[in-house]
Enzyme design. Structure first.
Site, PDB file in Angstrom:
ATOM      1  N   SER A  23       0.929  -1.080   0.102  1.00 48.89           N
ATOM      2  CA  SER A  23      -0.101  -0.077  -0.084  1.00 48.89           C
ATOM      3  C   SER A  23       0.949   1.404  -0.153  1.00 48.89           C
ATOM      4  CB  SER A  23      -0.918   0.102   1.487  1.00 48.89           C
ATOM      5  OG  SER A  23      -0.222  -0.201   2.470  1.00 48.89           O
ATOM      6  N   GLU A  25       1.444   5.597   0.895  1.00 53.21           N
ATOM      7  CA  GLU A  25       0.809   6.680   1.399  1.00 53.21           C
ATOM      8  C   GLU A  25       1.281   7.988   0.859  1.00 53.21           C
ATOM      9  OE1 GLU A  25       0.563   6.452   5.685  1.00 53.21           O
ATOM     10  OE2 GLU A  25       1.349   8.678   5.831  1.00 53.21           O
ATOM     11  N   ASP A 117      -1.893  14.788  16.458  1.00 56.76           N
ATOM     12  CA  ASP A 117      -0.642  15.320  17.480  1.00 56.76           C
ATOM     13  C   ASP A 117      -1.498  16.446  17.804  1.00 56.76           C
ATOM     14  OD1 ASP A 117       1.112  13.391  17.721  1.00 56.76           O
ATOM     15  OD2 ASP A 117       1.567  14.271  15.223  1.00 56.76           O
ATOM     16  N   PHE A 227      11.904  14.820   9.884  1.00 55.26           N
ATOM     17  CA  PHE A 227      10.567  14.352  10.293  1.00 55.26           C
ATOM     18  C   PHE A 227      10.692  13.244  11.437  1.00 55.26           C
ATOM     19  CE2 PHE A 227       7.012  11.319   8.413  1.00 55.26           C
ATOM     20  CZ  PHE A 227       6.012  12.462   8.951  1.00 55.26           C
ATOM     21  N   HIS A 277       3.726  -1.083   3.684  1.00 56.00           N
ATOM     22  CA  HIS A 277       3.325   0.261   3.644  1.00 56.00           C
ATOM     23  C   HIS A 277       4.320   1.083   3.275  1.00 56.00           C
ATOM     24  CE1 HIS A 277       0.057   3.237   4.016  1.00 56.00           C
ATOM     25  NE2 HIS A 277       0.901   3.901   4.788  1.00 56.00           N
TER      26      HIS A 277
HETATM   27  P1  FAD Z   1      -3.356   7.003  19.954  1.00 59.33           P
HETATM   28  O1  FAD Z   1      -3.363   5.435  19.736  1.00 59.33           O
HETATM   29  O2  FAD Z   1      -4.757   7.416  20.447  1.00 59.33           O
HETATM   30  O3  FAD Z   1      -2.506   7.082  21.234  1.00 59.33           O
HETATM   31  C1  FAD Z   1      -1.121   7.917  20.889  1.00 59.33           C
HETATM   32  C2  FAD Z   1      -0.440   7.710  22.583  1.00 59.33           C
HETATM   33  O4  FAD Z   1      -1.452   8.211  23.758  1.00 59.33           O
HETATM   34  C3  FAD Z   1      -0.007   6.338  22.903  1.00 59.33           C
HETATM   35  O5  FAD Z   1       0.946   6.394  23.539  1.00 59.33           O
HETATM   36  C4  FAD Z   1      -1.166   6.045  23.875  1.00 59.33           C
HETATM   37  O6  FAD Z   1      -0.492   5.090  24.787  1.00 59.33           O
HETATM   38  C5  FAD Z   1      -1.581   7.117  24.588  1.00 59.33           C
HETATM   39  N1  FAD Z   1      -2.865   7.175  25.014  1.00 59.33           N
HETATM   40  C6  FAD Z   1      -4.063   6.886  24.196  1.00 59.33           C
HETATM   41  N2  FAD Z   1      -5.118   7.029  25.160  1.00 59.33           N
HETATM   42  C7  FAD Z   1      -4.786   7.772  26.243  1.00 59.33           C
HETATM   43  C8  FAD Z   1      -5.321   7.976  27.423  1.00 59.33           C
HETATM   44  N3  FAD Z   1      -6.944   8.061  27.504  1.00 59.33           N
HETATM   45  N4  FAD Z   1      -4.698   8.475  28.542  1.00 59.33           N
HETATM   46  C9  FAD Z   1      -3.271   8.577  28.369  1.00 59.33           C
HETATM   47  N5  FAD Z   1      -2.689   8.123  27.276  1.00 59.33           N
HETATM   48  C10 FAD Z   1      -3.246   7.748  26.468  1.00 59.33           C
HETATM   49  N6  FAD Z   1      -0.981  12.234  11.904  1.00 59.33           N
HETATM   50  C11 FAD Z   1      -1.721  13.268  11.235  1.00 59.33           C
HETATM   51  O7  FAD Z   1      -2.015  14.408  11.678  1.00 59.33           O
HETATM   52  N7  FAD Z   1      -2.292  12.651  10.084  1.00 59.33           N
HETATM   53  C12 FAD Z   1      -2.214  11.770   9.526  1.00 59.33           C
HETATM   54  O8  FAD Z   1      -2.467  11.459   8.495  1.00 59.33           O
HETATM   55  C13 FAD Z   1      -1.462  10.823  10.282  1.00 59.33           C
HETATM   56  N8  FAD Z   1      -1.102   9.390   9.625  1.00 59.33           N
HETATM   57  C14 FAD Z   1      -0.591   8.723  10.159  1.00 59.33           C
HETATM   58  C15 FAD Z   1      -0.267   7.346   9.627  1.00 59.33           C
HETATM   59  C16 FAD Z   1       0.150   6.189  10.519  1.00 59.33           C
HETATM   60  C17 FAD Z   1       0.498   4.853   9.663  1.00 59.33           C
HETATM   61  C18 FAD Z   1       1.017   6.693  11.558  1.00 59.33           C
HETATM   62  C19 FAD Z   1       1.817   5.501  12.302  1.00 59.33           C
HETATM   63  C20 FAD Z   1       0.893   7.900  12.069  1.00 59.33           C
HETATM   64  C21 FAD Z   1       0.150   8.962  11.614  1.00 59.33           C
HETATM   65  N9  FAD Z   1      -0.106  10.232  12.182  1.00 59.33           N
HETATM   66  C22 FAD Z   1      -0.710  11.086  11.513  1.00 59.33           C
HETATM   67  C23 FAD Z   1       0.623  10.648  13.204  1.00 59.33           C
HETATM   68  C24 FAD Z   1      -0.305  10.321  14.542  1.00 59.33           C
HETATM   69  O9  FAD Z   1      -1.503  11.040  14.423  1.00 59.33           O
HETATM   70  C25 FAD Z   1       0.522  10.363  15.798  1.00 59.33           C
HETATM   71  O10 FAD Z   1       1.621   9.492  16.011  1.00 59.33           O
HETATM   72  C26 FAD Z   1      -0.276  10.740  17.065  1.00 59.33           C
HETATM   73  O11 FAD Z   1       0.823  11.471  17.984  1.00 59.33           O
HETATM   74  C27 FAD Z   1      -0.912   9.472  17.543  1.00 59.33           C
HETATM   75  O12 FAD Z   1      -1.955   9.080  17.087  1.00 59.33           O
HETATM   76  P2  FAD Z   1      -2.295   7.552  17.537  1.00 59.33           P
HETATM   77  O13 FAD Z   1      -3.645   7.110  16.593  1.00 59.33           O
HETATM   78  O14 FAD Z   1      -1.493   6.629  17.334  1.00 59.33           O
HETATM   79  O15 FAD Z   1      -2.978   8.056  18.876  1.00 59.33           O
END
Ligand code: FAD
Length: 300
Positions: A23, A25, A117, A227, A277
């Protein structure tokens, strides 16, 4: 048959390379010139029959319209399956749900569901919108309620900066998959041992969903190391040394980049990984060369 990486498969003999799924991105282009490169790259990569191409969602939803426009056009104008990224930063549940419905209306049924973020950057504490989804697991559960989507989530072989420890990291991934995600895609990493350590921890915790390695070809070492620093991925010393002094030597830089990514993917293939990916940064060149170098005949 496409198999996902499992701790056990590390020692399996390779069975051929016609069974690899990929895939790609992309990010939503800002200008006409960038848009031209986006479509050029997509048309170059489409013959590899990717499982999907995904389009990112800018920080804080800044590309909401552009992401929707690109995935809609990919869906309606090419035969390539599109996946739309989505974050829940700074938006209420209603707003995020409206974006999900917009994707569905455009025929896009694949979503990469992310928390996103905080505006201050990665590693800073995250404060959910008062009426918003609190994290990616919560978002996945919300998307599941809205329809039959194929959902990918993020995984971090070097641990997310917000995770207190590895238990926290793996528990969080498990929550996202238990909430209904179909697979995880990893953050970029350059040391395959990090990936395998992560896979081992995940399998031990009972996670059996695919954890697809996210491969970042190094188009520009300066850009990628910035990055990586921003997203908590490390650049090993050996990697920095390889690119030392190549800032003004694009030809050698490209050769080294191909060599590095080729070796990384080759090792993963040799250990049984059959799904990748690629972070393309809207460029097809290195990914194309890589698949040729490794003689990857991809399957749909
Ligand atoms: P989550 O899985 O929700 O968690 C992130 C962190 O917070 C973890 O350390 C978790 O343990 C902690 N956490 C979760 N819930 C809680 C809680 N209730 N209390 C305390 N701690 C908690 N960013 C963008 O803006 N746009 C994109 O399109 C994008 N695409 C991405 C694609 C991929 C494949 C990857 C790997 C990252 C991408 N990101 C993108 C970056 C991502 O948004 C960031 O890494 C963000 O900081 C975490 O998102 P997550 O979905 O992993 O968060």
């Amino acid at each position: 048959m496409v198999v996902s990486a499992t701790a056990e498969s590390r020692t399996s003999p390779r069975t051929g390379r016609s069974d690899v799924a990929v895939s790609f991105e992309f990010f939503p282009p800002k200008t006409d010139a960038m848009e031209e490169r986006f479509w050029d790259s997509l048309s170059q990569l489409a013959p590899l029959q990717p499982r999907f191409v995904s389009v990112t969602y800018g920080a804080g939803g800044s590309t909401r319209e552009r992401t929707l426009r690109m995935v809609s056009r990919i869906t309606s104008e090419t035969g390539v399956p599109a996946a739309a990224h989505l974050t829940c930063v700074g938006a209420s549940r209603d707003d995020v749900d409206a974006v999900v419905r917009g994707y569905a209306d455009a025929g896009v049924t694949r979503i990469v569901a992310l928390r996103g973020d905080p505006p201050e950057g990665v590693g800073h504490p995250f404060t959910p919108h008062p009426e918003g989804y609190i994290n990616a697991a919560d978002l996945v559960a919300g998307i599941r309620k809205l329809g039959d989507f194929d959902i990918s989530v993020a995984a971090y072989p070097e641990k997310h900066p917000n995770s207190a420890d590895w238990d926290d990291e793996i528990d969080n991934l498990k929550r996202k998959l238990d909430a209904g995600a179909d697979r995880a895609i990893t953050q970029m990493f350059f040391d395959n041992d990090d990936y395998w350590r992560f896979i081992e921890l995940a399998r031990k915790a009972g996670i059996d969903a695919p954890i697809v390695p996210g491969i970042q070809p190094i188009h520009s070492f300066g850009q990628i190391s910035n990055f990586a620093q921003r997203c908590g991925a490390s650049i090993p010393d050996w990697l920095a040394k390889k690119f030392e002094g190549l800032e003004n030597d694009p030809e050698t830089h490209a050769k080294v980049a191909l060599d590095v990514a080729g070796e990384q993917v080759r090792q993963l293939l040799d250990s049984g990984v059959r799904e990748f990916h690629f972070y393309t940064l809207n460029r097809s060149h290195l990914v194309l060369e890589l698949t040729r170098l490794l003689d990857i005949e991809v399957s749909a």
